[in-house]
Design a protein around this motif. Structure first.
Motif, mmCIF file in Angstrom:
data_model
loop_
_atom_site.group_PDB
_atom_site.id
_atom_site.type_symbol
_atom_site.label_atom_id
_atom_site.label_comp_id
_atom_site.label_asym_id
_atom_site.label_seq_id
_atom_site.Cartn_x
_atom_site.Cartn_y
_atom_site.Cartn_z
ATOM 1 N N THR A 203 1.000 -1.184 0.027
ATOM 2 C CA THR A 203 0.130 -0.063 0.033
ATOM 3 C C THR A 203 0.792 1.232 0.001
ATOM 4 O OG1 THR A 203 -1.484 -1.256 1.137
ATOM 5 C CG2 THR A 203 -1.941 1.173 1.183
ATOM 6 N N SER A 204 2.075 1.196 0.590
ATOM 7 C CA SER A 204 2.987 2.399 0.643
ATOM 8 C C SER A 204 3.074 2.899 -0.820
ATOM 9 C CB SER A 204 4.114 2.123 1.201
ATOM 10 O OG SER A 204 4.145 1.579 2.701
ATOM 11 N N SER A 252 -0.847 1.810 11.964
ATOM 12 C CA SER A 252 -2.344 2.770 11.884
ATOM 13 C C SER A 252 -3.039 2.008 10.752
ATOM 14 C CB SER A 252 -1.909 4.229 12.096
ATOM 15 O OG SER A 252 -3.205 4.765 11.699
ATOM 16 N N ASN A 253 -4.201 1.352 11.024
ATOM 17 C CA ASN A 253 -5.044 1.211 9.977
ATOM 18 C C ASN A 253 -5.918 2.523 9.424
ATOM 19 O OD1 ASN A 253 -4.241 -1.644 10.279
ATOM 20 N ND2 ASN A 253 -6.088 -1.973 11.569
ATOM 21 N N ALA A 257 -5.797 3.463 5.411
ATOM 22 C CA ALA A 257 -7.319 3.171 4.943
ATOM 23 C C ALA A 257 -7.674 4.673 4.534
ATOM 24 C CB ALA A 257 -8.266 2.853 5.870
ATOM 25 N N THR A 258 -7.489 5.628 5.336
ATOM 26 C CA THR A 258 -7.897 6.917 4.644
ATOM 27 C C THR A 258 -6.992 7.430 3.726
ATOM 28 O OG1 THR A 258 -8.611 7.632 6.924
ATOM 29 C CG2 THR A 258 -8.024 9.461 5.538
ATOM 30 N N GLN A 259 -5.629 7.500 3.838
ATOM 31 C CA GLN A 259 -4.752 8.145 2.782
ATOM 32 C C GLN A 259 -4.997 7.099 1.563
ATOM 33 O OE1 GLN A 259 -4.365 10.712 3.755
ATOM 34 N NE2 GLN A 259 -2.297 10.941 4.727
ATOM 35 N N THR A 260 -5.314 5.991 1.470
ATOM 36 C CA THR A 260 -5.522 5.074 0.360
ATOM 37 C C THR A 260 -6.516 5.508 -0.598
ATOM 38 O OG1 THR A 260 -4.277 3.108 1.384
ATOM 39 C CG2 THR A 260 -5.639 2.635 -0.537
ATOM 40 N N VAL A 261 -7.664 5.616 0.197
ATOM 41 C CA VAL A 261 -9.043 6.384 -0.454
ATOM 42 C C VAL A 261 -8.791 7.801 -1.151
ATOM 43 C CG1 VAL A 261 -11.172 7.194 -0.008
ATOM 44 C CG2 VAL A 261 -10.493 5.053 1.128
ATOM 45 N N LYS A 262 -7.813 8.303 -0.584
ATOM 46 C CA LYS A 262 -7.412 9.743 -1.032
ATOM 47 C C LYS A 262 -6.550 9.293 -2.322
ATOM 48 C CE LYS A 262 -7.670 12.703 2.686
ATOM 49 N NZ LYS A 262 -6.702 13.616 3.717
ATOM 50 N N ALA A 263 -5.635 8.501 -2.080
ATOM 51 C CA ALA A 263 -4.735 8.219 -3.354
ATOM 52 C C ALA A 263 -5.432 7.559 -4.540
ATOM 53 C CB ALA A 263 -3.712 7.144 -2.805
ATOM 54 N N GLY A 264 -6.725 6.985 -4.109
ATOM 55 C CA GLY A 264 -7.452 6.355 -5.370
ATOM 56 C C GLY A 264 -7.196 4.580 -5.772
ATOM 57 N N GLN A 265 -8.259 4.135 -6.114
ATOM 58 C CA GLN A 265 -8.233 2.781 -6.648
ATOM 59 C C GLN A 265 -7.224 2.326 -7.669
ATOM 60 O OE1 GLN A 265 -11.594 0.955 -7.988
ATOM 61 N NE2 GLN A 265 -11.733 2.151 -9.845
ATOM 62 N N ILE A 304 -15.352 1.589 -2.510
ATOM 63 C CA ILE A 304 -14.604 2.485 -1.339
ATOM 64 C C ILE A 304 -14.394 1.630 -0.275
ATOM 65 C CG2 ILE A 304 -14.705 4.546 0.232
ATOM 66 C CD1 ILE A 304 -16.227 5.963 -2.110
ATOM 67 N N ASN A 305 -15.559 0.874 0.312
ATOM 68 C CA ASN A 305 -15.160 -0.131 1.392
ATOM 69 C C ASN A 305 -14.219 -0.990 1.003
ATOM 70 O OD1 ASN A 305 -17.239 1.548 2.472
ATOM 71 N ND2 ASN A 305 -18.517 -0.008 2.722
ATOM 72 N N GLN A 306 -14.075 -1.654 -0.284
ATOM 73 C CA GLN A 306 -13.093 -2.672 -0.565
ATOM 74 C C GLN A 306 -11.758 -1.844 -0.385
ATOM 75 O OE1 GLN A 306 -14.791 -3.940 -4.333
ATOM 76 N NE2 GLN A 306 -14.783 -6.191 -3.213
ATOM 77 N N LEU A 307 -11.482 -0.936 -1.066
ATOM 78 C CA LEU A 307 -10.317 -0.297 -1.305
ATOM 79 C C LEU A 307 -9.761 0.092 0.337
ATOM 80 C CD1 LEU A 307 -8.204 1.371 -2.715
ATOM 81 C CD2 LEU A 307 -9.470 3.012 -2.892
ATOM 82 N N ALA A 308 -10.601 0.574 1.096
ATOM 83 C CA ALA A 308 -10.226 0.907 2.537
ATOM 84 C C ALA A 308 -9.737 -0.386 3.255
ATOM 85 C CB ALA A 308 -11.377 1.569 3.335
ATOM 86 N N ALA A 309 -10.466 -1.448 3.274
ATOM 87 C CA ALA A 309 -10.203 -2.720 3.908
ATOM 88 C C ALA A 309 -8.763 -3.186 3.333
ATOM 89 C CB ALA A 309 -11.382 -3.586 3.722
ATOM 90 N N SER A 310 -8.949 -3.207 1.780
ATOM 91 C CA SER A 310 -7.621 -3.952 1.389
ATOM 92 C C SER A 310 -6.310 -3.014 1.672
ATOM 93 C CB SER A 310 -7.862 -3.613 -0.272
ATOM 94 O OG SER A 310 -9.095 -4.456 -0.502
ATOM 95 N N ALA A 311 -6.501 -1.883 2.021
ATOM 96 C CA ALA A 311 -5.363 -0.856 2.107
ATOM 97 C C ALA A 311 -4.484 -1.425 3.371
ATOM 98 C CB ALA A 311 -5.785 0.382 2.467
ATOM 99 N N PHE A 312 -5.045 -2.180 4.388
ATOM 100 C CA PHE A 312 -4.419 -3.063 5.516
ATOM 101 C C PHE A 312 -4.541 -4.316 5.548
ATOM 102 C CE2 PHE A 312 -8.695 -1.443 7.046
ATOM 103 C CZ PHE A 312 -9.261 -2.217 7.663
ATOM 104 N N GLY A 313 -4.715 -4.914 4.280
ATOM 105 C CA GLY A 313 -4.763 -6.417 4.261
ATOM 106 C C GLY A 313 -5.912 -7.296 4.712
#
Length: 459
Positions: A203-204, A252-253, A257-265, A304-313
């Protein structure tokens, strides 16, 4: 006309079974040709990188018997080779060399033609017996896997899985080993698991590509709500004001999660693909593709929900311990993921080299600069974060912990990935303990033991 048609169908069947399915027929224990070959050909030995015998054929009571001096330490990776139950694992995948039938020498071809008893080839693996033993010992009594790789070359230094079995008594104990519900024959290192927070290494890259200012402070209050979905940290009281470095260190989940949603799918999916998700890992044994969703390994769209959850595995993300070790090794090797390999060289009966592996890059998921950012954060994770248990005197280790919810009301799977030394990596490891709880508690000691052995050997 009917006779011609029958002859044609019969001919097709013969071609199919004798040509297309030749290997399947050969490995079938019911095939008498296999028994004849195994009696006539002394199967070559399998050795670790330093010449330690892992498998060899001996004559006992006038019969050739496959012997495994280390019992279950290398199982189920090594597999087995018996007339009663056929072949599995590396004994199966490398049987062409071990029986002297892959790229045979002139002498081997002549002996094969005249059906003269002969010697197969010896295979020297990249595995290190001491690192493998450390992994096996650490996993004893647990379910899980531990993989070590040299990030500079892609050599697999250890690949342990528990539970395992003793291949020396396979025929005798087959009913117990293969009983319904048994996982003794399952290689957990090559099986899919929810990665949890170790996914944040992947995710980084999405955050970097998405233009997120990783130096900017973010107020982590311990939980957040994204599109109606509650995202909690393990530390639900919050981590306070943190930047990317501390977000990885404290795992920090909320931040990821927050920053990945901003970065976009698009950036997240591109990062996953760059790291090898949805791609078949080049390896002598089958490895399932790591995935982001069940429908498509790397889909074109995530909610959006999938993206947020996937961001922290979490969500539907699945990865193998082998792949997680390669991901960690890519960070260690300045962004280059080397092609993993297990066979270092193959020798004939006179110890002439028939094959010698050459390290090759497989993927380049990161730029050196981005790999450096992740490394710095992983060092912070050891020095003041969740991975303190892997710290070693006089050697800087870089690491990341993970506690993954596998689904259902069960204890989390404990993950731990690391490499060392941080400034000149010689080994990268991934350890998984099923239902082990916190990665920094259950898996870190195993990773630490493997790293200590590797550094002591100065690979």
């Amino acid at each position: 006309m009917g006779m011609v048609l029958c002859f044609f169908v019969l001919s097709l069947g013969l071609v199919y079974w004798q040509v297309v399915q030749n290997n399947v027929m050969l490995k079938n224990p019911a095939n008498p040709r296999l028994a004849l070959m195994e009696r006539r050909i002394k199967r070559g030995g399998i050795f670790d990188r330093n010449g330690v015998v892992l498998a060899e054929s001996k004559v006992e009571s006038g019969k050739s018997v496959r012997v495994y001096p280390n019992g279950g330490v290398y199982e189920p990776l090594l597999g087995y080779a018996t007339l009663q139950h056929g072949q599995a694992g590396l004994e199966d995948a490398l049987s062409g060399w071990l029986l002297g039938m892959k790229n045979p020498t002139l002498s081997q071809e002549l002996k094969q033609f005249f059906q003269v008893p002969r010697q197969g080839d010896d295979v020297v693996l990249t595995l290190d017996a001491k690192i493998q033993q450390a992994a096996y010992d650490g996993l004893q009594g647990k379910k899980g896997a531990a993989v070590a790789v040299d990030p500079r070359t892609g050599q697999i230094l250890a690949l342990a899985s528990q539970p395992s079995f003793d291949p020396n008594s396979l025929d005798k104990n087959w009913k117990e080993i293969s009983r319904p519900g048994s996982t003794d024959l399952l290689n957990n290192a090559l099986s899919l698991f929810t990665p949890g927070s170790v996914m944040k290494l992947v995710t980084s890259k999405a955050l970097f590509s998405g233009g997120i200012d990783t130096s900017k402070l973010f107020d982590d209050k311990g939980t957040t709500v994204i599109n109606g979905q509650v995202i909690p940290d393990e530390n639900t009281s919050g981590n306070g004001w943190i930047n990317y470095n501390l977000a990885l260190a404290y795992s920090s989940n909320v931040y990821f999660a927050t920053q990945t949603v901003k970065a976009g799918q698009d950036n997240f999916l591109a990062a996953a693909k760059a790291y090898g998700f949805g791609q078949t890992i080049p390896f002598p044994l089958p490895v399932p593709d790591s995935q982001i969703t069940n429908k498509a390994a790397v889909p074109t769209h995530l909610s959006i929900n999938q993206l947020a959850a996937s961001a922290f595995g979490q969500g539907q993300v699945l990865v193998t311990p082998l792949h997680m070790a390669l991901i960690t090794a890519a960070v260690a090797d300045h962004g280059v993921m080397m092609r993993p390999y297990l066979v270092d060289r193959v020798l004939d009966s006179r110890q002439n080299v028939l094959y010698k592996a050459q390290p090759k890059p497989w993927l380049t998921p990161l730029s050196p600069a981005d790999a450096g950012k992740i490394t710095t954060a992983m060092v912070t994770t050891v020095n003041q974060g969740t991975a303190a248990a892997v710290a070693l005197p006089n050697v800087q280790v870089a690491a990341k912990t993970g506690s993954a919810q596998p689904g259902g009301n069960v204890t989390t799977n404990a993950w731990f990935v690391a490499f060392a030394p941080a400034d000149n990596p010689q080994i990268a490891v991934a350890v998984l303990v099923e239902h082990g709880g916190a990665g920094g508690v259950a898996s870190a000691p195993i990773a630490k033991a493997m790293i200590k052995v590797a550094l002591a050997e100065n690979l």
